[in-house]
Design a protein around this motif. Structure first.
Motif, PDB file in Angstrom:
ATOM      1  N   GLU A   1       0.712  -1.132   0.021  1.00 52.70           N
ATOM      2  CA  GLU A   1      -0.003  -0.092  -0.117  1.00 52.70           C
ATOM      3  C   GLU A   1       0.851   1.234  -0.018  1.00 52.70           C
ATOM      4  OE1 GLU A   1      -3.762   1.964   2.553  1.00 52.70           O
ATOM      5  OE2 GLU A   1      -2.723   0.098   3.349  1.00 52.70           O
TER       6      GLU A   1
ATOM      7  N   HIS B   1       2.453   1.661  -3.570  1.00 52.97           N
ATOM      8  CA  HIS B   1       1.516   2.160  -4.310  1.00 52.97           C
ATOM      9  C   HIS B   1       1.316   3.556  -4.200  1.00 52.97           C
ATOM     10  CE1 HIS B   1      -2.420   2.489  -6.357  1.00 52.97           C
ATOM     11  NE2 HIS B   1      -2.105   1.748  -7.144  1.00 52.97           N
ATOM     12  N   THR B   2       1.069   4.070  -3.049  1.00 55.59           N
ATOM     13  CA  THR B   2       0.915   5.498  -2.849  1.00 55.59           C
ATOM     14  C   THR B   2       1.870   6.564  -3.187  1.00 55.59           C
ATOM     15  OG1 THR B   2      -0.624   4.998  -1.030  1.00 55.59           O
ATOM     16  CG2 THR B   2       0.077   7.120  -0.973  1.00 55.59           C
TER      17      THR B   2
ATOM     18  N   GLU C   1       2.084   6.562  -7.072  1.00 55.28           N
ATOM     19  CA  GLU C   1       0.988   7.135  -7.587  1.00 55.28           C
ATOM     20  C   GLU C   1       1.111   8.723  -7.367  1.00 55.28           C
ATOM     21  OE1 GLU C   1      -3.752   6.587  -7.633  1.00 55.28           O
ATOM     22  OE2 GLU C   1      -2.645   6.481  -5.711  1.00 55.28           O
TER      23      GLU C   1
ATOM     24  N   ARG D   1      -0.071   8.924 -11.805  1.00 53.57           N
ATOM     25  CA  ARG D   1      -0.872   7.758 -12.253  1.00 53.57           C
ATOM     26  C   ARG D   1      -0.718   6.491 -11.706  1.00 53.57           C
ATOM     27  NH1 ARG D   1       2.724   4.321 -14.840  1.00 53.57           N
ATOM     28  NH2 ARG D   1       4.549   5.331 -15.615  1.00 53.57           N
ATOM     29  N   GLN D   2      -1.551   5.627 -12.280  1.00 53.68           N
ATOM     30  CA  GLN D   2      -1.533   4.188 -11.510  1.00 53.68           C
ATOM     31  C   GLN D   2      -0.313   3.617 -12.005  1.00 53.68           C
ATOM     32  OE1 GLN D   2      -3.532   2.536  -9.356  1.00 53.68           O
ATOM     33  NE2 GLN D   2      -5.049   4.189  -9.297  1.00 53.68           N
ATOM     34  N   PRO D   3       0.492   2.996 -11.075  1.00 56.30           N
ATOM     35  CA  PRO D   3       1.891   2.119 -11.456  1.00 56.30           C
ATOM     36  C   PRO D   3       1.391   0.988 -12.122  1.00 56.30           C
ATOM     37  CG  PRO D   3       1.318   2.288  -8.986  1.00 56.30           C
ATOM     38  CD  PRO D   3       0.297   3.203  -9.583  1.00 56.30           C
ATOM     39  N   THR D   4       2.641   0.615 -12.896  1.00 56.08           N
ATOM     40  CA  THR D   4       2.206  -0.759 -13.515  1.00 56.08           C
ATOM     41  C   THR D   4       2.977  -1.868 -12.642  1.00 56.08           C
ATOM     42  OG1 THR D   4       4.565  -0.560 -14.578  1.00 56.08           O
ATOM     43  CG2 THR D   4       2.667   0.386 -15.645  1.00 56.08           C
ATOM     44  N   GLU D   5       2.948  -2.848 -12.956  1.00 51.32           N
ATOM     45  CA  GLU D   5       3.291  -4.108 -12.041  1.00 51.32           C
ATOM     46  C   GLU D   5       4.693  -4.105 -12.146  1.00 51.32           C
ATOM     47  OE1 GLU D   5       1.743  -7.774 -13.317  1.00 51.32           O
ATOM     48  OE2 GLU D   5      -0.199  -7.478 -12.607  1.00 51.32           O
TER      49      GLU D   5
END
Length: 296
Positions: A153, A156-157, A160, A165-169
């Motif tokens: 978490e 990801h925060t 971002e 933007r939304q990060p890739t795997e």
């Protein structure tokens, strides 16, 4: 700092009368017994509360213990509200208060007023510890998985916020310092951490004004009513078509499809050869197919 208040119980003077010789066990008990049951009360405690502390510590008075619990009960509610801020909504604050009461009782038992410390300072860590210990005991998820969930978490925060933007795997894996396969394994473990109640309300729609319970969003895997009606109609038409067959054709169809007999066994019942039963069967199926096609 004001001088500590001391409350001491009076110890009756020894009688000058002769007493019988004490056994070794009695001598040891006398040596172990305290000569003075003085309880020192901190200066910040008022006289009434100090008396309750004295009665509880020097006399183990249950009534004084109950009064102290009631006096410090708001302290448990305060700690429980602080702990609840970091927990999901499914955890009831009333449960946290009940867990914290055990910590309060333990703190009352172990607290030493004579040291001059405030009871609140001593009790808060123990109340919080009792709540956390109970939550961990009830948690079915290992602490290592909880730690991984927080790490994912946080990563990801951070990504971002940096990338807007939304990060890739791949970006998530690089941020955590693991491979994509390891990331998939961790995500699979973390997926079992969150549990939601089926009656919990969730927002739906673009404007987020409507709310439905989670149970209403689950797919219904039961029998479709439309399919059930169609199936009943099909069975009815098939039954009507079978009734239009000849007597032997009806027997062959019934024994073959509903009784599970082989063509050879049906031949023995009808007293004909297996090839003859096969011919009757082929004719019956052809006739049923024609009738059902015409109905459609």
């Amino acid at each position: 700092m004001a001088p500590a208040k001391k409350v001491a119980t009076k110890v009756p003077a020894k009688s000058p009368a002769k007493t019988p010789a004490k056994t070794p066990a009695k001598r040891r008990a006398k040596a172990a017994a305290p000569a003075d049951r003085t309880v020192t009360i901190p200066p910040h405690v008022d006289d009434e509360l100090g008396q309750q502390w004295h009665r509880f510590k020097s006399e183990s008075d249950d009534g004084a213990r109950e009064k102290l619990i009631l006096h410090y009960a708001p302290l448990v509610k305060y700690v429980a509200s602080r702990v609840a801020t970091g927990l999901p909504a499914s955890v009831e604050q009333a449960d946290l208060v009940s867990y914290g009461m055990f910590g309060l009782i333990d703190a009352l038992t172990k607290f030493e007023p004579g040291r001059g410390n405030k009871f609140e300072t001593y009790a808060i860590p123990r109340i919080k510890g009792a709540i956390i210990d109970e939550l961990r005991a009830m948690d079915w998820v290992p602490r290592s998985v909880r730690f991984k969930a927080r790490e994912i978490e946080k990563a990801h925060t951070d990504l971002e916020s940096m990338l807007k933007r939304q990060p890739t795997e791949q970006e998530m894996a690089e941020r955590l310092g693991i491979s994509r396969r390891e990331l998939h394994d961790v995500v699979s473990q973390v997926s079992f951490v969150s549990v939601l109640a089926l009656d919990e309300l969730v927002s739906v729609g673009g404007d987020r004004t409507g709310q439905v319970s989670l149970v209403e969003t689950l797919a219904d895997r039961g029998i479709d009513p439309t399919s059930g009606v169609e199936s009943q109609e099909t069975r009815g038409m098939l039954a009507a078509a079978i009734n239009d067959l000849t007597e032997r054709e009806k027997i062959v169809v019934t024994l073959y499809y509903f009784e599970g007999l082989t063509l050879a066994e049906i031949g023995e019942i009808l007293g004909v050869t297996e090839s003859r039963v096969c011919q009757i069967h082929t004719k019956a199926v052809g006739g049923l197919r024609v009738q059902l096609t015409e109905v459609e």
